[in-house]
Design an enzyme around this catalytic site. Structure first.
Site, mmCIF file in Angstrom:
data_model
loop_
_atom_site.group_PDB
_atom_site.id
_atom_site.type_symbol
_atom_site.label_atom_id
_atom_site.label_comp_id
_atom_site.label_asym_id
_atom_site.label_seq_id
_atom_site.Cartn_x
_atom_site.Cartn_y
_atom_site.Cartn_z
ATOM 1 C CG HIS A 159 12.208 -1.729 2.926
ATOM 2 N ND1 HIS A 159 12.113 -2.845 3.777
ATOM 3 C CD2 HIS A 159 12.209 -2.021 1.940
ATOM 4 C CE1 HIS A 159 11.577 -3.698 3.055
ATOM 5 N NE2 HIS A 159 11.621 -3.136 1.672
ATOM 6 C CG HIS B 185 -17.764 7.094 5.765
ATOM 7 N ND1 HIS B 185 -18.843 7.794 5.142
ATOM 8 C CD2 HIS B 185 -18.303 6.520 6.944
ATOM 9 C CE1 HIS B 185 -19.951 7.515 5.412
ATOM 10 N NE2 HIS B 185 -19.806 6.831 6.971
ATOM 11 C CG HIS C 264 -3.600 20.814 3.905
ATOM 12 N ND1 HIS C 264 -4.774 20.905 4.557
ATOM 13 C CD2 HIS C 264 -3.117 21.707 3.156
ATOM 14 C CE1 HIS C 264 -4.953 22.241 4.087
ATOM 15 N NE2 HIS C 264 -4.146 22.622 3.072
ATOM 16 C CB CYS D 253 -0.793 0.283 1.090
ATOM 17 S SG CYS D 253 -2.022 -1.371 1.351
ATOM 18 C CG ASN E 296 -7.065 -0.109 2.645
ATOM 19 O OD1 ASN E 296 -6.376 0.712 1.776
ATOM 20 N ND2 ASN E 296 -6.351 -0.656 3.602
ATOM 21 C CG HIS F 58 -2.394 3.934 3.617
ATOM 22 N ND1 HIS F 58 -3.314 3.747 2.522
ATOM 23 C CD2 HIS F 58 -2.321 2.693 4.158
ATOM 24 C CE1 HIS F 58 -3.559 2.297 2.340
ATOM 25 N NE2 HIS F 58 -3.082 1.916 3.200
#
Lengths: 492, 460
Positions: free
Chosen positions: A299, A416, A383, A220, A420, A387
């Site tokens: 990572h 919402h 802002h 993701c 995802n 994720h």
């Protein structure tokens, strides 16, 4: 009244301190310049000429100094990285025909997992607490009882989401497919041959010397990775356009077994796609929406636990699914800390960095029991796009970074409305901020993504022009209904 | 690779009929795929509370089959059909909800949670002509429309199923399986007709979602019912079914449909409309061929009127349920007498039905269709108004499931030729004939057919 006034006092002290440190140079230089001006005025022009003549400068020295200056300037300008602009981006908006209300999801789940009522019960509990709404969308193959995930269906989902986003982007920007020089597609779980990037080249008849890349398996958090790759390529190739596609294809990855650790993604993952146009062309600076400031990739794969925490494997019955370990949130927290440590010095104002340094030194040399100072990232960014991996992720980050409800609103509302959507979720959140009319010129945005590996990747953008009146985009029709209150538990 | 075959896919095999004759039937339909379709927009937190009349009908299911010619499928792709259906269901979100029971008395109500109606896609190896020529009409009943029932879990049972059968010649069969609690056949016709409008490309406007529940006790009597204490003749109480709303028909039923032309109708009886005439003919025939006591009482179901303009477009069980009692020998009566009896002497029992049901709405279960031989007049329903891309159906048939041993006779409109309105049974017989569908005990079906053929030449 005491605690309130003391916290207000503390706030003003902090404000004064940060202003002092961040504008230190200007605060110092003003009196210096004033003093110099006063001195020059006092001396008068004749006196100044006399001072200069007394330095005994001859031609060689003057020329050498000039060359030195020019040389240093040239080196500086040549080695400065090209600015990367985000011209525009487009998002896939699913038609209502793909909508999956909670009740439908549960009913299908009951029919598909006929013999496993405990697994169905588990899914229901997850869904109740997930933070998803009633309008999230699944691809057509998954709507069947039982789901029908053929390769053909997966390709057709890919075509639907990717082509729809690209068509919209080309329309918005006026760019022709033949103008695109670099193409990066990231889709973690569906990697056919020919690749999805080849599919895009084929559909849009792109040039034969296009530099295309297809990133798969990167989870993701792949969107900042793709952006990073595109940026590096744009440093090497002048005057180019780069098209970045971030998506996740749900069809082939719908878990059809009954292991609970693997059922979670079914409840949360939904269709989505983002198409982003990046460029290093100077002429695009005028209409570009954002400029890319930093990409920081962390990572944690060297740690075995982190490596295995999001793991695709076969369950005891041989069905393939993605297993999420119970340590996920802890590992995410660790990855975030690493990422913050790297990104902090790049974006934080000097005041925060000094405080962090003092706290760090203090903990190291004086008293290890001091609470570590968490820098106030709200001073670095206007802002935040976190994720929308799940409600827990957003809650955790809100707590760790001490963000307000307004700051995490784009993430919660995206979860919402769209669920995802994996790597493209950061862009849906950005679109939310724009749709709300909150994006002003000079605003800095921090996109943070987590993904399998375990990786935490960030991208920092600066808004290039105030974005008003978004007539297009997936939020247009419904933005007036948002924000909505999302209950802790949504009883089905 | 997902291999499908009709007999192995027993998902939701809650149907009334078993699959044991499926070996030869497998050849007729195959490739079954199930999904759900619902409203395109979120309905919100709404409930739909059925009236007592609705609850009286809850064990019955209407099965309607629309058959379309070639070219219907050519212009319609499944994704396009589904898109239109999602828009259409925004108007009928109550059909997409799921049943729950109230805490206090266990009275069923519908939670409008957008769960959707079940959508079945199958293919058929027969052409439209072959289907029309099949001698066994029960195959249309069994295969072209799903035989679903509500339950055993109320909260996870769709109220409506739609089946799309792609016929070999390119034609289309649309089968609608409808829980009678939602509304009568006239409501069903309107329901499907609006779907046709959306297929044509109707632009939806979305009024605010309102509470569409029927006004409760609409037919509440101002005083206790004046008839004798025996209660309504058309209503029969059955043993409690709990949450599995299925009534096993006490004997094997056979299904048969035939077309009656206007001329034939004229020969039957000119004193009353086509419905009374046909009902009289069949009633007389049943009385003649049935063993045992004569059926002196029949139930007659005819069109009712809506309670005001606002109720016009809503799903309702407005049908008039009446009982007709013959105090003479039916088998030898003159058809005109019977027709006049049906037309004039039908006793409207709706108020009594509602009262009886209202006494224990959560616990008692009843049937109306089939408690006595039941004659249903849906000749005035606009079934042929359901158009797919401007094309009317070639044939529409309607069946009822969950019926009692008395059987059901449905009088349906015949395929329209031109734009003639099909007249109701009051007076004038129009240009059109009728389609009569018999769902009667197998034991005397063959004899009945012979009787109708010999006596009235109704069956070819």
């Amino acid at each position: 009244m005491e605690p309130i006034s003391s916290s207000v006092r503390l706030k003003y002290v902090k404000l004064g301190y940060s202003y002092l440190v961040n504008h230190f140079l200007s605060l110092i230089s003003i009196p210096l310049m004033a003093a110099a001006t006063v001195e020059i005025l006092r001396l008068g022009p004749v006196e100044i000429l006399a001072v200069l003549r007394s330095l005994h400068l001859d031609m060689i020295q003057v020329l050498c100094s000039c060359f030195l200056v020019i040389f240093v300037a040239t080196v500086y300008f040549v080695s400065k990285p090209r600015p990367i602009y985000l011209v525009n981006y487009s998002l896939f908006k699913a038609q209502p025909v793909f909508r999956v209300p909670f009740s439908t999801f549960m009913e299908h789940s009951k029919l598909n997992l006929r013999d496993n009522p405990k697994s169905v019960e588990f899914q229901m509990r997850i869904l109740e607490r997930s933070g998803l709404g009633e309008e999230t969308c699944l691809p057509p193959a998954i709507h069947y009882i039982p789901p029908n995930p053929t390769m053909e269906a997966a390709r057709s989902e890919a075509q639907m989401v990717i082509f729809s986003a690209i068509d919209d982007l080309l329309d918005k920007t006026g760019i022709k497919p033949k103008d695109i020089d670099i193409l990066v597609v990231n889709c973690s779980l569906f990697s056919p041959t020919p690749s999805l990037s080849a599919m895009v080249v084929n559909k849009y008849k792109m040039r034969s010397n296009i530099r295309s890349f297809n990133l798969s398996g990167m989870g993701c958090s792949a969107s900042p990775i793709s952006v990073d790759l595109a940026r590096d390529l744009l440093q090497v190739h002048p005057n180019s356009y780069a098209l970045v596609i971030s998506t996740e294809i749900i069809t082939p990855n719908y878990y059809q077994g009954k292991e609970r650790a693997m059922l979670l993604p079914n409840c949360l993952f939904r269709m989505g796609c983002a198409a982003i146009l990046l460029t290093n062309k100077k002429k695009e600076k005028k209409r570009a929406k954002y400029q890319l400031l930093h990409v920081v990739r962390t990572h944690k794969g060297a740690d075995d636990k982190a490596y295995r925490c999001v793991f695709q494997e076969e369950d005891p019955e041989g069905k393939i699914g993605i297993s999420l370990s119970k340590d996920l949130m802890a590992i995410a927290g660790e990855a975030l800390k690493s990422n913050i440590t790297t990104i902090g010095p790049l974006v934080l104002p000097a005041s925060e960095q000094l405080l962090f340094l003092f706290s760090f030194l203090g903990r190291k040399f004086f008293n290890p029991k001091w609470k570590p100072y968490i820098p106030d990232f709200k001073q670095a960014f206007e802002h935040f796009c976190i994720h929308a991996g799940g409600r827990a992720v957003i809650d955790e980050l809100q707590k760790n970074l001490q963000l307000s409800h307004e700051h995490v609103e784009p993430s919660r509302m995206t979860l919402h409305k769209f669920g995802n959507t994996s790597s493209s979720s950061l862009w849906y959140e950005l679109a939310y901020i724009e749709a709300k009319g909150n994006m002003k010129k000079g605003d800095r945005v921090w996109q943070i993504a987590f993904g399998s590996g375990f990786k935490c990747n960030s991208a920092v953008w600066k808004c290039n022009r105030t974005i008003k009146d978004q007539r297009d985009g997936p939020w247009t029709e419904c933005i007036d209904r948002y924000p909505v209150h999302i209950p802790e538990v949504n009883k089905l | 690779m997902w291999l499908t075959s009709v007999s192995s896919q027993t998902y939701e095999a809650n149907g009334i009929h078993s699959n044991d004759s499926d070996e030869k039937n497998e050849a007729l339909i195959y490739g079954k795929r199930l999904s759900s379709v619902g409203p395109a927009r979120v309905t919100g937190d709404l409930m739909y509370e059925p009236s007592n009349m609705d609850l009286a009908m809850k064990l019955h299911y209407l099965r309607v089959v629309y058959l379309f010619e070639v070219e219907a499928m050519e212009v319609l792709t499944m994704p396009r059909f589904k898109e239109a259906i999602f828009e259409w269901l925004c108007y009928y979100y109550e059909s997409c909800g799921r049943l729950r029971r109230e805490d206090t008395h266990g009275r069923p109500y519908i939670k409008c949670n957008d769960c959707g109606i079940r959508f079945v896609e199958v293919k058929s190896s027969k052409t439209l002509q072959e289907w029309l020529q099949l001698g066994d009409h029960s195959l249309q009943h069994r295969l072209l429309v799903p035989d679903h029932v509500v339950g055993p879990e109320l909260a996870f049972s769709p109220l409506v199923f739609i089946q799309m059968t792609a016929l070999k010649c390119g034609g289309l069969a649309v089968g609608l399986s409808w829980a009678h609690i939602l509304g009568d056949a006239f409501s069903v016709a309107e329901f499907m007709n609006l779907c046709g409008q959306f297929l044509k490309g109707l632009e939806a406007t979305y009024p605010a979602n309102l509470n569409k529940s029927p006004p409760n006790n609409a037919h509440k009597p101002s005083k206790p019912s004046s008839t004798l204490g025996s209660g309504p003749l058309s209503l029969k109480q059955v043993s409690p079914v709990g949450d599995h709303w299925t009534f096993p028909t006490p004997c094997d039923m056979a299904t048969f449909s035939f077309h009656v032309t206007a001329t034939q109708l004229a020969q039957l009886s000119t004193k009353t409309g086509p419905f009374a005439a046909l009902s009289a003919a069949v009633w007389r025939a049943i009385a003649k061929v049935r063993c045992g006591p004569e059926p002196n009482t029949i139930t007659v179901v005819t069109r009712g009127v809506a309670n005001g303009k606002a109720e016009d477009s809503l799903l309702r069980n407005n049908q008039v349920v009446s009982s007709v009692e013959a105090h003479f020998h039916v088998a030898t009566a003159h058809i005109d007498d019977l027709a006049m009896l049906i037309h004039n002497e039908a006793q409207d029992e709706r108020a009594q039905i509602e009262e009886v049901v209202g006494q224990n709405p959560g616990g008692s279960d009843f049937i109306i269709y089939g408690s006595n031989p039941t004659f249903v007049d849906i000749g005035g329903a606009d079934f042929y108004g359901f158009e797919v891309k401007g094309m009317k159906p070639r044939l529409v048939n309607c069946f009822v499931d969950g019926i009692g041993g008395g059987g059901v006779v449905l009088v349906l409109p015949s395929p329209k030729s031109g734009d003639h309105e099909v007249d109701d049974n009051n007076g004038k017989i129009g240009d059109e004939g009728r389609i009569v569908t018999l769902i009667l005990p197998k034991v005397y079906m063959e004899e009945l057919k012979k009787e109708l053929k010999e006596e009235w030449s109704l069956i070819a």
